[in-house]
Write a protein that holds these residues in place. Structure first.
Motif, PDB file in Angstrom:
ATOM      1  N   LEU A 124     -43.168  -4.269 -39.421  1.00 41.95           N
ATOM      2  CA  LEU A 124     -42.599  -3.341 -40.330  1.00 41.95           C
ATOM      3  C   LEU A 124     -41.038  -3.655 -40.488  1.00 41.95           C
ATOM      4  N   LEU A 125     -40.252  -4.032 -39.512  1.00 43.20           N
ATOM      5  CA  LEU A 125     -39.157  -4.563 -39.945  1.00 43.20           C
ATOM      6  C   LEU A 125     -38.898  -5.968 -40.628  1.00 43.20           C
ATOM      7  N   GLY A 126     -39.821  -6.577 -40.650  1.00 44.23           N
ATOM      8  CA  GLY A 126     -40.028  -8.242 -41.064  1.00 44.23           C
ATOM      9  C   GLY A 126     -38.644  -8.853 -41.029  1.00 44.23           C
ATOM     10  N   SER A 127     -38.523  -9.494 -41.955  1.00 47.11           N
ATOM     11  CA  SER A 127     -37.058 -10.432 -41.933  1.00 47.11           C
ATOM     12  C   SER A 127     -35.768  -9.873 -41.806  1.00 47.11           C
ATOM     13  N   ALA A 128     -35.731  -8.317 -41.919  1.00 50.60           N
ATOM     14  CA  ALA A 128     -34.634  -7.586 -41.890  1.00 50.60           C
ATOM     15  C   ALA A 128     -33.933  -7.674 -40.524  1.00 50.60           C
ATOM     16  N   SER A 129     -35.100  -7.822 -39.517  1.00 50.58           N
ATOM     17  CA  SER A 129     -34.837  -8.081 -38.199  1.00 50.58           C
ATOM     18  C   SER A 129     -34.741  -9.417 -37.715  1.00 50.58           C
ATOM     19  N   ARG A 130     -33.392  -9.488 -37.168  1.00 52.85           N
ATOM     20  CA  ARG A 130     -33.032 -10.982 -36.563  1.00 52.85           C
ATOM     21  C   ARG A 130     -33.541 -11.021 -35.391  1.00 52.85           C
ATOM     22  N   ALA A 131     -33.634 -10.152 -34.265  1.00 51.00           N
ATOM     23  CA  ALA A 131     -33.977 -10.345 -33.074  1.00 51.00           C
ATOM     24  C   ALA A 131     -34.490  -8.960 -32.429  1.00 51.00           C
ATOM     25  N   GLY A 132     -35.226  -9.215 -31.546  1.00 50.90           N
ATOM     26  CA  GLY A 132     -35.619  -7.513 -30.944  1.00 50.90           C
ATOM     27  C   GLY A 132     -36.176  -7.986 -29.433  1.00 50.90           C
ATOM     28  N   ASP A 133     -36.127  -7.102 -28.753  1.00 51.35           N
ATOM     29  CA  ASP A 133     -36.539  -7.089 -27.213  1.00 51.35           C
ATOM     30  C   ASP A 133     -37.042  -5.731 -26.874  1.00 51.35           C
ATOM     31  N   ILE A 134     -37.447  -5.589 -25.480  1.00 50.65           N
ATOM     32  CA  ILE A 134     -38.232  -4.517 -25.044  1.00 50.65           C
ATOM     33  C   ILE A 134     -37.667  -4.168 -23.781  1.00 50.65           C
ATOM     34  N   LEU A 135     -37.292  -2.909 -23.384  1.00 48.89           N
ATOM     35  CA  LEU A 135     -36.681  -2.709 -21.828  1.00 48.89           C
ATOM     36  C   LEU A 135     -37.558  -1.783 -21.231  1.00 48.89           C
ATOM     37  N   PHE A 136     -38.342  -2.266 -20.367  1.00 47.75           N
ATOM     38  CA  PHE A 136     -39.390  -1.327 -19.759  1.00 47.75           C
ATOM     39  C   PHE A 136     -38.611  -0.462 -18.851  1.00 47.75           C
ATOM     40  N   SER A 137     -39.209   0.805 -18.776  1.00 47.32           N
ATOM     41  CA  SER A 137     -38.585   1.938 -17.694  1.00 47.32           C
ATOM     42  C   SER A 137     -39.002   1.585 -16.347  1.00 47.32           C
ATOM     43  N   THR A 138     -38.083   1.512 -15.332  1.00 49.11           N
ATOM     44  CA  THR A 138     -38.605   1.119 -14.096  1.00 49.11           C
ATOM     45  C   THR A 138     -38.702   2.441 -13.081  1.00 49.11           C
ATOM     46  N   ARG A 139     -37.957   3.386 -13.703  1.00 46.87           N
ATOM     47  CA  ARG A 139     -37.968   4.639 -12.924  1.00 46.87           C
ATOM     48  C   ARG A 139     -37.770   6.001 -13.838  1.00 46.87           C
ATOM     49  N   ILE A 140     -38.102   7.335 -13.233  1.00 49.41           N
ATOM     50  CA  ILE A 140     -38.186   8.474 -14.303  1.00 49.41           C
ATOM     51  C   ILE A 140     -36.673   8.834 -13.884  1.00 49.41           C
ATOM     52  N   LEU A 141     -36.126   9.232 -15.027  1.00 46.10           N
ATOM     53  CA  LEU A 141     -34.583   9.958 -14.905  1.00 46.10           C
ATOM     54  C   LEU A 141     -35.096  11.240 -15.677  1.00 46.10           C
ATOM     55  N   LYS A 142     -34.166  12.284 -15.036  1.00 37.65           N
ATOM     56  CA  LYS A 142     -34.205  13.844 -15.416  1.00 37.65           C
ATOM     57  C   LYS A 142     -33.667  13.733 -16.614  1.00 37.65           C
ATOM     58  N   LYS A 143     -34.070  14.067 -17.850  1.00 35.33           N
ATOM     59  CA  LYS A 143     -33.750  14.493 -19.102  1.00 35.33           C
ATOM     60  C   LYS A 143     -33.591  15.760 -19.592  1.00 35.33           C
ATOM     61  N   THR A 144     -32.356  16.241 -19.930  1.00 35.57           N
ATOM     62  CA  THR A 144     -31.898  17.502 -20.409  1.00 35.57           C
ATOM     63  C   THR A 144     -31.030  17.418 -21.462  1.00 35.57           C
ATOM     64  N   GLY A 145     -30.954  18.183 -22.297  1.00 35.29           N
ATOM     65  CA  GLY A 145     -30.004  18.465 -23.559  1.00 35.29           C
ATOM     66  C   GLY A 145     -28.825  19.183 -23.025  1.00 35.29           C
ATOM     67  N   MET A 146     -27.719  19.196 -23.981  1.00 35.95           N
ATOM     68  CA  MET A 146     -26.747  20.272 -23.459  1.00 35.95           C
ATOM     69  C   MET A 146     -27.055  21.611 -23.212  1.00 35.95           C
ATOM     70  N   ARG A 147     -26.332  22.064 -22.219  1.00 34.56           N
ATOM     71  CA  ARG A 147     -26.767  23.426 -21.380  1.00 34.56           C
ATOM     72  C   ARG A 147     -25.530  24.004 -21.736  1.00 34.56           C
ATOM     73  N   LEU A 148     -25.487  25.563 -22.023  1.00 35.17           N
ATOM     74  CA  LEU A 148     -24.400  26.208 -21.824  1.00 35.17           C
ATOM     75  C   LEU A 148     -24.272  26.907 -20.482  1.00 35.17           C
ATOM     76  N   ARG A 149     -23.195  27.093 -19.966  1.00 36.74           N
ATOM     77  CA  ARG A 149     -23.064  27.692 -18.577  1.00 36.74           C
ATOM     78  C   ARG A 149     -22.997  29.259 -18.827  1.00 36.74           C
ATOM     79  N   GLY A 150     -23.610  29.922 -17.903  1.00 40.18           N
ATOM     80  CA  GLY A 150     -23.664  31.469 -17.747  1.00 40.18           C
ATOM     81  C   GLY A 150     -22.230  31.966 -17.879  1.00 40.18           C
ATOM     82  N   LYS A 151     -22.093  33.080 -18.300  1.00 38.36           N
ATOM     83  CA  LYS A 151     -20.648  33.649 -18.085  1.00 38.36           C
ATOM     84  C   LYS A 151     -20.079  33.802 -16.651  1.00 38.36           C
ATOM     85  N   GLU A 152     -18.927  33.242 -16.585  1.00 41.29           N
ATOM     86  CA  GLU A 152     -18.245  33.323 -15.150  1.00 41.29           C
ATOM     87  C   GLU A 152     -17.637  34.558 -14.940  1.00 41.29           C
ATOM     88  N   ALA A 153     -17.861  34.998 -13.763  1.00 42.47           N
ATOM     89  CA  ALA A 153     -17.137  36.226 -13.265  1.00 42.47           C
ATOM     90  C   ALA A 153     -15.566  36.260 -13.309  1.00 42.47           C
TER      91      ALA A 153
END
Length: 162
Positions: A133-162
């Protein structure tokens, strides 16, 4: 822009996910002392206003048998990277795709696309499709395979602090 107290409570109550029940919005609404209709109206407005980006499922690809995971990285001509990145991101097997600045001279890659598969061979085959798909516009490419699972979360609001 600041959230009103009800909206903040809704974001805090839903940011880690919705309950896995037939009527998740009804359960969240009940827990917050709201009607389901009010909760949905407020979530819709928060999304329209750009406060939240999406409400959706985030399946665990490992539990689905997709244990070979690779971040494909590409050095794509800057004049074409945005248009090609949209095409790569639209591929059914790409879960996320984004542009990042290069870190020359060691890291020439500016386009990243995550691919999941049951085997490394499957992921490599999908990488080959991206390369075509990228064709000649891509000069190079590689692939990095996962070796372990990392916990993924988005930004979190913290609850109201007392």
């Amino acid at each position: 822009m600041s959230l009103d107290p009800k909206d903040r409570t809704i974001v805090e109550a839903t940011q880690a996910g919705l309950p896995l029940v037939p009527a998740p919005f009804a359960v969240v609404a009940e827990n917050l002392g709201l009607s389901e209709a009010e909760l949905i109206t407020r979530l819709t407005r928060l999304k329209q206003d750009g406060i939240i980006r999406r409400i959706g499922a985030a399946p665990n690809h490992y539990r689905l048998g997709m244990t070979a995971n690779g971040m494909t990285v590409w050095d794509v001509d800057d004049a074409h990277v945005d248009a090609l990145g949209e095409k790569v991101g639209a591929l059914a097997f790409v879960t996320h795709c984004y542009r990042r600045p290069r870190a020359l001279p060691d890291w020439p890659y500016n386009l990243f696309a995550m691919v999941h598969g049951e085997t490394r061979e499957e992921v490599q085959s999908k990488r080959t499709e991206i390369s075509a798909l990228l064709g000649s516009a891509s000069r190079a490419g590689d692939i990095l395979f996962s070796t372990r699972i990392l916990k993924k979360t988005g930004m979190r609001l913290r609850g109201k602090e007392a």
